[in-house]
Design a protein around this motif. Sequence first.
Motif, PDB file in Angstrom:
ATOM      1  N   TYR A 144       9.249 -17.041 -31.354  1.00  0.00           N
ATOM      2  CA  TYR A 144       9.881 -17.709 -31.460  1.00  0.00           C
ATOM      3  C   TYR A 144      10.292 -18.410 -33.110  1.00  0.00           C
ATOM      4  CZ  TYR A 144      10.739 -22.836 -29.966  1.00  0.00           C
ATOM      5  OH  TYR A 144      11.251 -24.406 -29.803  1.00  0.00           O
ATOM      6  N   PHE A 145      11.275 -19.002 -32.879  1.00  0.00           N
ATOM      7  CA  PHE A 145      12.512 -19.299 -33.991  1.00  0.00           C
ATOM      8  C   PHE A 145      12.852 -20.595 -33.458  1.00  0.00           C
ATOM      9  CE2 PHE A 145      13.789 -14.634 -33.561  1.00  0.00           C
ATOM     10  CZ  PHE A 145      13.298 -14.140 -34.653  1.00  0.00           C
ATOM     11  N   LEU A 166      16.787 -31.974 -18.364  1.00  0.00           N
ATOM     12  CA  LEU A 166      17.805 -30.664 -19.081  1.00  0.00           C
ATOM     13  C   LEU A 166      16.455 -29.966 -19.193  1.00  0.00           C
ATOM     14  CD1 LEU A 166      21.673 -29.682 -18.016  1.00  0.00           C
ATOM     15  CD2 LEU A 166      19.259 -30.425 -15.975  1.00  0.00           C
ATOM     16  N   THR A 167      15.130 -29.918 -19.100  1.00  0.00           N
ATOM     17  CA  THR A 167      14.286 -29.925 -20.211  1.00  0.00           C
ATOM     18  C   THR A 167      13.394 -28.064 -19.816  1.00  0.00           C
ATOM     19  OG1 THR A 167      12.143 -30.864 -19.163  1.00  0.00           O
ATOM     20  CG2 THR A 167      14.120 -31.667 -20.733  1.00  0.00           C
ATOM     21  N   TYR A 168      13.078 -26.971 -20.736  1.00  0.00           N
ATOM     22  CA  TYR A 168      12.296 -26.538 -20.207  1.00  0.00           C
ATOM     23  C   TYR A 168      11.437 -25.520 -21.281  1.00  0.00           C
ATOM     24  CZ  TYR A 168      17.009 -25.734 -17.360  1.00  0.00           C
ATOM     25  OH  TYR A 168      17.651 -26.034 -17.065  1.00  0.00           O
ATOM     26  N   TYR A 169      10.165 -25.057 -20.861  1.00  0.00           N
ATOM     27  CA  TYR A 169       8.907 -24.547 -22.299  1.00  0.00           C
ATOM     28  C   TYR A 169       9.889 -23.100 -22.428  1.00  0.00           C
ATOM     29  CZ  TYR A 169       6.788 -28.761 -21.438  1.00  0.00           C
ATOM     30  OH  TYR A 169       6.829 -29.722 -21.435  1.00  0.00           O
ATOM     31  N   HIS A 170      10.844 -22.431 -21.552  1.00  0.00           N
ATOM     32  CA  HIS A 170      10.800 -20.922 -21.772  1.00  0.00           C
ATOM     33  C   HIS A 170      11.939 -20.856 -20.661  1.00  0.00           C
ATOM     34  CE1 HIS A 170      10.581 -16.718 -21.032  1.00  0.00           C
ATOM     35  NE2 HIS A 170      11.868 -17.000 -21.648  1.00  0.00           N
ATOM     36  N   SER A 171      13.577 -20.786 -20.934  1.00  0.00           N
ATOM     37  CA  SER A 171      15.055 -20.991 -19.922  1.00  0.00           C
ATOM     38  C   SER A 171      15.037 -18.862 -20.267  1.00  0.00           C
ATOM     39  CB  SER A 171      15.285 -21.738 -19.855  1.00  0.00           C
ATOM     40  OG  SER A 171      16.720 -21.016 -19.415  1.00  0.00           O
ATOM     41  N   ASN A 172      14.543 -18.534 -19.362  1.00  0.00           N
ATOM     42  CA  ASN A 172      14.990 -16.964 -18.896  1.00  0.00           C
ATOM     43  C   ASN A 172      16.456 -17.406 -18.478  1.00  0.00           C
ATOM     44  OD1 ASN A 172      16.015 -14.535 -18.495  1.00  0.00           O
ATOM     45  ND2 ASN A 172      13.857 -14.159 -17.587  1.00  0.00           N
ATOM     46  N   GLY A 173      17.700 -17.257 -19.517  1.00  0.00           N
ATOM     47  CA  GLY A 173      19.096 -16.518 -19.423  1.00  0.00           C
ATOM     48  C   GLY A 173      19.779 -16.564 -17.987  1.00  0.00           C
ATOM     49  N   ILE A 199       3.624 -22.074 -24.915  1.00  0.00           N
ATOM     50  CA  ILE A 199       4.196 -20.658 -24.966  1.00  0.00           C
ATOM     51  C   ILE A 199       4.437 -20.454 -26.813  1.00  0.00           C
ATOM     52  CG2 ILE A 199       5.957 -21.326 -23.948  1.00  0.00           C
ATOM     53  CD1 ILE A 199       4.860 -18.108 -23.484  1.00  0.00           C
ATOM     54  N   ILE A 200       4.382 -20.984 -27.484  1.00  0.00           N
ATOM     55  CA  ILE A 200       5.071 -21.467 -28.666  1.00  0.00           C
ATOM     56  C   ILE A 200       4.105 -21.537 -29.962  1.00  0.00           C
ATOM     57  CG2 ILE A 200       7.446 -21.964 -28.152  1.00  0.00           C
ATOM     58  CD1 ILE A 200       6.226 -24.515 -29.913  1.00  0.00           C
ATOM     59  N   SER A 201       2.863 -20.912 -29.347  1.00  0.00           N
ATOM     60  CA  SER A 201       1.286 -21.194 -30.139  1.00  0.00           C
ATOM     61  C   SER A 201       1.726 -19.334 -30.504  1.00  0.00           C
ATOM     62  CB  SER A 201       0.321 -21.419 -29.457  1.00  0.00           C
ATOM     63  OG  SER A 201       0.580 -22.477 -29.240  1.00  0.00           O
ATOM     64  N   HIS A 202       1.042 -19.761 -32.198  1.00  0.00           N
ATOM     65  CA  HIS A 202       0.837 -18.574 -32.898  1.00  0.00           C
ATOM     66  C   HIS A 202      -0.148 -17.637 -32.176  1.00  0.00           C
ATOM     67  CE1 HIS A 202      -0.354 -16.330 -35.821  1.00  0.00           C
ATOM     68  NE2 HIS A 202       1.099 -15.604 -36.406  1.00  0.00           N
ATOM     69  N   GLN A 203       0.324 -16.946 -32.767  1.00  0.00           N
ATOM     70  CA  GLN A 203      -0.517 -15.368 -31.981  1.00  0.00           C
ATOM     71  C   GLN A 203      -0.805 -13.784 -32.558  1.00  0.00           C
ATOM     72  OE1 GLN A 203      -1.287 -15.028 -27.145  1.00  0.00           O
ATOM     73  NE2 GLN A 203      -2.243 -12.697 -27.626  1.00  0.00           N
ATOM     74  N   GLU A 204      -1.486 -13.940 -32.735  1.00  0.00           N
ATOM     75  CA  GLU A 204      -1.246 -12.117 -33.720  1.00  0.00           C
ATOM     76  C   GLU A 204      -1.699 -11.245 -32.461  1.00  0.00           C
ATOM     77  OE1 GLU A 204      -1.272 -11.794 -37.585  1.00  0.00           O
ATOM     78  OE2 GLU A 204      -1.653 -13.440 -37.781  1.00  0.00           O
ATOM     79  N   ASP A 258       2.818 -13.276 -23.141  1.00  0.00           N
ATOM     80  CA  ASP A 258       3.187 -13.947 -21.217  1.00  0.00           C
ATOM     81  C   ASP A 258       4.827 -14.408 -21.448  1.00  0.00           C
ATOM     82  OD1 ASP A 258       0.521 -14.561 -20.969  1.00  0.00           O
ATOM     83  OD2 ASP A 258      -0.372 -16.259 -20.899  1.00  0.00           O
ATOM     84  N   LEU A 259       5.569 -14.308 -22.665  1.00  0.00           N
ATOM     85  CA  LEU A 259       7.192 -14.540 -22.522  1.00  0.00           C
ATOM     86  C   LEU A 259       7.646 -14.037 -21.557  1.00  0.00           C
ATOM     87  CD1 LEU A 259       8.706 -16.880 -23.825  1.00  0.00           C
ATOM     88  CD2 LEU A 259      10.003 -14.940 -25.317  1.00  0.00           C
TER      89      LEU A 259
END
Length: 260
Positions: A134-135, A33-40, A243-248, A230-231
């Motif tokens: 991202y927190f 049960l792994t997700y880089y991004h899980s949309n609720g 997806i969690i890489s920092h972006q200005e 993209d998120l």
Amino acid sequence: MCFHTRITSTAEEIEDYYNVSRTDKGRELEEELTYYHSNGYDHDDFWVIPQESSKNITPMVWGLLPPDQAGSDRDVYYKKSIPWGAGLNAQAEKLFTFWQYKKVALTRRCIIPVTGFYEPHTCKKPKDYKVPFYFSHQSEPFVNLAGIYSITPDRHVSFAILTKEPEEGSMYAAIHNKKNRDGQHRQVVAFDRYQMGVWLSKDLDRRAVEDLIKHECSENFIRANAISKDLFATKINSNYPDIISHQEHPQLEIPSKWNI
């Protein structure tokens, strides 16, 4: 509100870190049960530590179902309840007053281990330009999210993540700056390892539960950074590692990094 999370650790890694073991139901699962991004709103399954069996992790679906709702009809319920958040979050202030929450507030609390979670910041210009943040924890592999869960008559188990109103001027209020329909900013309720153990105790009364929520894990232990839009893009699959890489974002009028 917290509708987007990330968990990249395997069940075995969660077991080792929390000194817990999978339930029989959990051992039957063949997938991680792994997700880089899980949309609720996808209502994924997560590993959860339940109060009733705090030495275990068991899979639960994200989206709290009413105790009299048949789990077999959950897709119909979730679709109808979208305007009210589809059971993804539960307001901590209503834990002992709202009919659905108060039935489980003392007996079915839980911890949802996540690698991190995502929240949007709404920029002033252009109008409604949203920057995802991202927190994650500064020094630990998990953020211990507080939640409650329910069990339907046909034994479907589901959970909601607790949220509360953050302090004015806090990191949470500055980043997740768009107020909800009640005119509030919101933040997740997260605990450190000691508080997590207390939260799962069966000996707390209402006052102790409310006090624990009030003094949850300090935001000083949480870091945050702006990431790719993209998120929230509807036509892009945002479930990818970077997806969690920092972006200005030049539209930001707040720092793009916090506690980093």
